[in-house]
Enzyme design. Structure first.
Site, PDB file in Angstrom:
ATOM      1  N   CYS A   2       0.672  -1.166   0.024  1.00 39.37           N
ATOM      2  CA  CYS A   2      -0.042   0.100  -0.009  1.00 39.37           C
ATOM      3  C   CYS A   2       0.935   1.311   0.012  1.00 39.37           C
ATOM      4  O   CYS A   2       1.992   1.273   0.575  1.00 39.37           O
ATOM      5  CB  CYS A   2      -1.030  -0.080   1.246  1.00 39.37           C
ATOM      6  SG  CYS A   2      -1.894  -1.507   1.502  1.00 39.37           S
ATOM      7  N   ARG A  28       4.962  -0.152  -6.209  1.00 40.92           N
ATOM      8  CA  ARG A  28       4.588  -0.858  -5.102  1.00 40.92           C
ATOM      9  C   ARG A  28       3.866  -2.099  -5.108  1.00 40.92           C
ATOM     10  O   ARG A  28       3.680  -3.025  -4.190  1.00 40.92           O
ATOM     11  CB  ARG A  28       4.410   0.043  -3.627  1.00 40.92           C
ATOM     12  CG  ARG A  28       5.495   1.187  -3.337  1.00 40.92           C
ATOM     13  CD  ARG A  28       4.810   1.976  -2.547  1.00 40.92           C
ATOM     14  NE  ARG A  28       4.346   1.682  -1.305  1.00 40.92           N
ATOM     15  CZ  ARG A  28       5.282   1.750  -0.353  1.00 40.92           C
ATOM     16  NH1 ARG A  28       6.506   2.245  -0.370  1.00 40.92           N
ATOM     17  NH2 ARG A  28       5.008   1.150   0.929  1.00 40.92           N
ATOM     18  N   TRP A  76      -3.040  -2.725  -1.422  1.00 41.57           N
ATOM     19  CA  TRP A  76      -2.619  -4.251  -1.681  1.00 41.57           C
ATOM     20  C   TRP A  76      -3.695  -4.766  -0.732  1.00 41.57           C
ATOM     21  O   TRP A  76      -3.532  -4.780   0.539  1.00 41.57           O
ATOM     22  CB  TRP A  76      -1.434  -4.342  -1.594  1.00 41.57           C
ATOM     23  CG  TRP A  76      -0.885  -5.608  -1.668  1.00 41.57           C
ATOM     24  CD1 TRP A  76      -0.412  -6.088  -3.277  1.00 41.57           C
ATOM     25  CD2 TRP A  76      -0.466  -6.645  -1.184  1.00 41.57           C
ATOM     26  NE1 TRP A  76      -0.014  -7.115  -3.252  1.00 41.57           N
ATOM     27  CE2 TRP A  76      -0.031  -7.729  -1.997  1.00 41.57           C
ATOM     28  CE3 TRP A  76      -0.217  -6.958   0.211  1.00 41.57           C
ATOM     29  CZ2 TRP A  76       0.530  -8.967  -1.707  1.00 41.57           C
ATOM     30  CZ3 TRP A  76       0.219  -8.327   0.682  1.00 41.57           C
ATOM     31  CH2 TRP A  76       0.595  -9.079  -0.186  1.00 41.57           C
ATOM     32  N   ASN A 100      -1.767   1.887   5.714  1.00 44.04           N
ATOM     33  CA  ASN A 100      -0.866   0.717   5.495  1.00 44.04           C
ATOM     34  C   ASN A 100      -0.408  -0.320   6.551  1.00 44.04           C
ATOM     35  O   ASN A 100      -0.378   0.323   7.696  1.00 44.04           O
ATOM     36  CB  ASN A 100       0.673   1.647   5.188  1.00 44.04           C
ATOM     37  CG  ASN A 100       0.462   1.947   3.830  1.00 44.04           C
ATOM     38  OD1 ASN A 100      -0.737   2.016   3.025  1.00 44.04           O
ATOM     39  ND2 ASN A 100       1.450   2.673   3.189  1.00 44.04           N
ATOM     40  N   GLY A 101      -0.545  -1.497   6.563  1.00 41.58           N
ATOM     41  CA  GLY A 101      -0.293  -2.429   7.527  1.00 41.58           C
ATOM     42  C   GLY A 101      -1.368  -3.139   7.824  1.00 41.58           C
ATOM     43  O   GLY A 101      -2.220  -3.355   7.258  1.00 41.58           O
ATOM     44  N   GLU A 482      17.287 -18.169  -7.643  1.00 42.40           N
ATOM     45  CA  GLU A 482      16.884 -16.808  -8.206  1.00 42.40           C
ATOM     46  C   GLU A 482      16.281 -16.799  -9.482  1.00 42.40           C
ATOM     47  O   GLU A 482      15.333 -16.261  -9.832  1.00 42.40           O
ATOM     48  CB  GLU A 482      18.293 -16.090  -7.986  1.00 42.40           C
ATOM     49  CG  GLU A 482      18.025 -14.512  -8.733  1.00 42.40           C
ATOM     50  CD  GLU A 482      16.877 -13.682  -8.062  1.00 42.40           C
ATOM     51  OE1 GLU A 482      16.257 -13.904  -6.991  1.00 42.40           O
ATOM     52  OE2 GLU A 482      16.580 -12.670  -8.604  1.00 42.40           O
ATOM     53  N   LYS A 486      12.654 -15.526 -10.191  1.00 36.53           N
ATOM     54  CA  LYS A 486      12.306 -14.696 -11.123  1.00 36.53           C
ATOM     55  C   LYS A 486      11.290 -15.016 -12.293  1.00 36.53           C
ATOM     56  O   LYS A 486      10.167 -14.424 -12.570  1.00 36.53           O
ATOM     57  CB  LYS A 486      13.675 -14.225 -12.148  1.00 36.53           C
ATOM     58  CG  LYS A 486      14.531 -13.228 -11.188  1.00 36.53           C
ATOM     59  CD  LYS A 486      14.031 -11.878 -11.326  1.00 36.53           C
ATOM     60  CE  LYS A 486      14.040 -10.875  -9.954  1.00 36.53           C
ATOM     61  NZ  LYS A 486      14.200 -11.602  -8.811  1.00 36.53           N
ATOM     62  N   GLU A 489       7.755 -15.395 -10.772  1.00 38.40           N
ATOM     63  CA  GLU A 489       7.004 -14.183 -10.059  1.00 38.40           C
ATOM     64  C   GLU A 489       6.569 -13.457 -11.382  1.00 38.40           C
ATOM     65  O   GLU A 489       5.918 -12.560 -11.245  1.00 38.40           O
ATOM     66  CB  GLU A 489       7.876 -13.548  -9.105  1.00 38.40           C
ATOM     67  CG  GLU A 489       9.035 -12.727  -9.638  1.00 38.40           C
ATOM     68  CD  GLU A 489       9.718 -12.025  -8.429  1.00 38.40           C
ATOM     69  OE1 GLU A 489       9.184 -11.580  -7.746  1.00 38.40           O
ATOM     70  OE2 GLU A 489      11.020 -11.813  -8.731  1.00 38.40           O
ATOM     71  N   HIS A 505      16.955 -37.377  -5.349  1.00 38.70           N
ATOM     72  CA  HIS A 505      16.309 -37.621  -4.230  1.00 38.70           C
ATOM     73  C   HIS A 505      14.861 -37.131  -4.084  1.00 38.70           C
ATOM     74  O   HIS A 505      14.218 -36.797  -3.076  1.00 38.70           O
ATOM     75  CB  HIS A 505      17.045 -37.013  -2.947  1.00 38.70           C
ATOM     76  CG  HIS A 505      18.367 -37.391  -2.688  1.00 38.70           C
ATOM     77  ND1 HIS A 505      18.701 -38.434  -2.496  1.00 38.70           N
ATOM     78  CD2 HIS A 505      19.663 -36.490  -3.219  1.00 38.70           C
ATOM     79  CE1 HIS A 505      20.177 -38.423  -2.508  1.00 38.70           C
ATOM     80  NE2 HIS A 505      20.580 -37.342  -2.816  1.00 38.70           N
ATOM     81  N   LYS A 608       6.064  -4.556  -4.442  1.00 48.30           N
ATOM     82  CA  LYS A 608       7.523  -4.079  -4.191  1.00 48.30           C
ATOM     83  C   LYS A 608       8.255  -4.146  -3.020  1.00 48.30           C
ATOM     84  O   LYS A 608       9.280  -4.552  -2.673  1.00 48.30           O
ATOM     85  CB  LYS A 608       7.932  -2.819  -4.885  1.00 48.30           C
ATOM     86  CG  LYS A 608       9.259  -2.514  -5.100  1.00 48.30           C
ATOM     87  CD  LYS A 608      10.305  -3.472  -6.112  1.00 48.30           C
ATOM     88  CE  LYS A 608      11.650  -3.239  -5.698  1.00 48.30           C
ATOM     89  NZ  LYS A 608      12.317  -4.481  -6.522  1.00 48.30           N
TER      90      LYS A 608
HETATM   91  C1  AGP Z   1      12.252 -10.325  -5.722  1.00 43.45           C
HETATM   92  O1  AGP Z   1      12.283 -10.349  -7.072  1.00 43.45           O
HETATM   93  C2  AGP Z   1      10.962 -10.193  -5.028  1.00 43.45           C
HETATM   94  N1  AGP Z   1      10.326  -9.242  -5.384  1.00 43.45           N
HETATM   95  C3  AGP Z   1      10.978 -10.448  -3.494  1.00 43.45           C
HETATM   96  O2  AGP Z   1      11.428 -11.631  -3.379  1.00 43.45           O
HETATM   97  C4  AGP Z   1      12.011  -9.553  -2.699  1.00 43.45           C
HETATM   98  O3  AGP Z   1      13.439  -9.801  -2.986  1.00 43.45           O
HETATM   99  C5  AGP Z   1      11.557  -9.589  -1.139  1.00 43.45           C
HETATM  100  O4  AGP Z   1      10.083  -9.263  -1.025  1.00 43.45           O
HETATM  101  C6  AGP Z   1      12.545  -8.942  -0.379  1.00 43.45           C
HETATM  102  O5  AGP Z   1      12.277  -7.370  -0.571  1.00 43.45           O
HETATM  103  P1  AGP Z   1      13.512  -6.443   0.000  1.00 43.45           P
HETATM  104  O6  AGP Z   1      14.935  -6.812  -0.376  1.00 43.45           O
HETATM  105  O7  AGP Z   1      12.894  -5.031  -0.328  1.00 43.45           O
HETATM  106  O8  AGP Z   1      13.521  -6.650   1.415  1.00 43.45           O
END
Ligand code: AGP
Length: 613
Positions: A2, A28, A76, A100-101, A482, A486, A489, A505, A608
């Site tokens: 948010c 965000r 959000w 927010n929160g 990673e 990527k 997501e 395994h 974000k």
């Molecule tokens: C990464 O591509 C994601 N968007 C997400 O995993 C992100 O890395 C994670 O939320 C941590 O965010 P930060 O680095 O701002 O703490």
């Protein structure tokens, strides 16, 4: 996550500027938005819309909002679906709130307030704040007192901004979710981050945990958690960090991928002593971390994967015992802390609720906390005992790219710094490692020249896949994770990363001709074993994309191996190899998402900065 924008002006209408500020917070992640103002008649007027901010803009054009005082929000969804009734601002005509929160005791508050005949119109936790404030107003309190009483009853995390019918003020409060006051000449601002307020001011005052603030059109008064008046420092925000232009790129994510050569180079140079050209963190006055001492590194998501890479580096060069932890687990597990121990927290935003809470937990247990963050004014930067900044600039794309490679280069430099302190590497070796690091920006640039090849791989192997596996060994294992993160997501295709040795395994049961496998195997001590794993999956029908270097390519060709589709990365060393392998992971995910037609910069359901637990 948010976003909040609020403006109180002496003589200017605010609704359109609030909406323009909300647009700067779109990155965000959100699913609805809204604005409320105090009209010239003193009443509260609200407009809310589901979906993109353009819908809100159209609504306000159709039904204009008047007034010089207003609050706005991008939501959000946490409690309640993404429908208009659940969008913020929430108002009962007496009070309007954006939040927010998460208010953790909202259900109990709602029950008590409904018993007092307060009528709720949404499923949100936020609406409890509206009726709680109103309840205190009904008891004859002034807005300031009603707010103070309300804050004492709220449990959980919040950044909130409140309007009061008939009142020329805005009250904001912060507990676990960032909020900053923006200073103007004839108006004042409130925002959940500086990016949203950048068009209005570069002078910020960041609220501390528990602070609340009364804004009037030419003044502000901050109170601490005990409601004592306090002064907080003014911060000037660097304009260059606030750019929201795509500079000709189709997406922020692509722009940020291509910014990596420069920002990784800048971040590295910030870590090096200008004379010795060796990593120097002595200015942080860090406690000495001895060999075999335990070092906790805690983060979430991609930042956690940077921590995993750092574990391999630190343990191999310094004998420090590195424990890497997912923040949301670390803070609830009983961790044996060594008194005076050191913990590192990695975060692009510096606002991730889980990581911030983990840092608080570590501090409460006597740990010296180092924050590796990309936002100098973030909550983590302000809470930590020492801050190491990545210099990636604003990262707008929800999928982290340049921040990740900047984190890696910082962690590499930190490793060399500690190793030199321990004497576990000679001065000459340290200089060689730095030499390796200084080549990374140009090597990233070389990788970027192969973007068409990666676009073809995405088209040929990935975009129609049912599942996609990524495997690697050693420091390439976190890069496999990673790559999978990527891909999933951004394109919403299921993808998983594994240690290459782990496939047999269980996960190998997933393999058939519909499951491409990305194998990270630059030539090195683990190359042969990883190639064996590639043969194992190819033998079961998998299409293998082998990411290797020139030496690895020659070795595979000497095997007469034609089954694999090869992507060549630069020949690299201990630090540069995993970092460089991240670049094709980023671009394959980007192009797969493009082909799938997903929202590359704001993938569904994602935010974000995840400022809720
Ligand atoms: C990464 O591509 C994601 N968007 C997400 O995993 C992100 O890395 C994670 O939320 C941590 O965010 P930060 O680095 O701002 O703490």
């Amino acid at each position: 996550m948010c976003g909040i924008i609020a403006i109180i002006s002496q003589n200017q209408p605010v609704s359109e500027r609030i909406i323009s500020g909300l647009k700067r917070l779109e990155y965000r992640g959100y699913d609805s938005s809204g604005v409320a103002t105090i009209t010239p008649e003193g009443t509260i007027d609200v407009r809310r819309a589901v979906g993109k901010i353009a819908s809100l803009q159209a609504l306000v054009e159709q039904l204009p909002l008047t007034g010089k005082i207003g609050i706005g929000h991008t939501r959000w969804a946490t409690h309640g679906a993404a429908v208009e009734d659940n969008a913020h601002p929430h108002s009962n005509g007496r009070v309007a709130v954006v939040h927010n929160g998460i208010i953790e005791n909202f259900a109990e508050l709602r029950r008590e307030l409904e018993q007092k005949d307060h009528v709720f119109s949404s499923q949100t936790d936020t609406e409890s704040i509206v009726h709680l404030i109103t309840d205190f107003l009904d008891q004859g309190m002034r807005p300031e007192q009603a707010m103070k009483e309300t804050l004492a009853h709220l449990e959980g995390a919040f950044g909130i901004a409140v309007l009061f019918q008939g009142e020329e003020l805005i009250i904001g409060a912060r507990k676990g979710s960032p909020l900053a006051v923006g200073l103007g000449d004839t108006e004042m601002y409130l925002g959940s981050d500086a990016l949203g307020l950048a068009p209005f001011t570069d002078q910020m005052v960041y609220l501390e945990e528990g602070d609340w603030v009364i804004l009037r059109d030419n003044s502000y008064q901050i109170f601490n958690a005990q409601s004592e008046p306090v002064e907080r420092a003014k911060t000037l925000i660097a304009a260059n960090n606030m750019s929201l232009a795509k500079d000709g790129f189709a997406h922020f994510m692509l722009k940020e991928i291509f910014e990596q050569p420069s920002v990784v180079g800048q971040t590295l140079s910030n870590c090096l002593d200008p004379h010795s050209r060796l990593p120097d963190f002595s200015g942080l006055n860090l406690p000495r971390i001895e060999p075999f001492q335990r070092l906790n590194i805690i983060a979430c998501g991609t930042s956690y994967l940077a921590a995993m890479v750092a574990k391999y580096w630190l343990e191999s060069l310094t004998d420090i015992h590195v424990n890497v932890d997912i923040a949301s687990e670390f803070r609830y597990r009983r961790t044996p802390f060594v008194n005076g121990g050191v913990a590192v927290f990695i975060s692009q935003s510096g606002e991730t609720a889980d990581t911030l809470a983990a840092m608080t937990h570590a501090k409460e247990n006597g740990q010296f906390c180092i924050a590796v963050v990309n936002v100098a004014t973030s909550s983590m930067a302000r809470l930590a005992d020492a801050v190491i900044l990545t210099d990636a600039g604003a990262e707008i794309g929800v999928a982290s790219t340049k921040a990740f490679t900047c984190q890696l280069v910082v962690l590499a430099a930190f490793t060399v710094f500690i190793a030199l302190q321990h004497g576990s590497v000679t001065l000459e070796q340290g200089q060689q490692f730095v030499e390796e690091l200084t080549h990374i920006p140009s090597q990233i640039q070389d990788q970027l020249h192969h973007k068409e090849e990666l676009q073809q791989l995405a088209q040929a192997y990935l975009v129609h896949a049912r599942d996609i596996l990524y495997i690697g060994r050693g420091a390439h294992y976190p890069i496999a994770l990673e790559g999978a993160l990527k891909l999933k997501e951004l394109s919403y295709i299921h993808a998983e990363g594994f240690p290459a040795g782990e496939l047999k395994h269980g996960p190998i049961a997933l393999i058939d001709q519909d499951v491409p496998v990305i194998v990270l195997a630059p030539f090195g001590p683990l190359f042969d074993k990883t190639i064996s794993n590639a043969f194992e999956v190819a033998a079961r029908g998998a299409k293998v994309i082998l990411v290797t270097d020139k030496q690895g390519k020659s070795a595979v060709e000497r095997m007469g191996q034609q089954q694999f589709t090869l992507f060549e990365v630069s020949t690299a060393g201990t630090f540069s190899s995993p970092l460089l392998c991240a670049i094709p992971m980023q671009l394959m995910a980007y192009y797969t998402a493009l082909l799938k037609g997903t929202d590359v910069d704001q993938p569904r359901n994602l935010a974000k900065s995840v400022t809720v637990e």
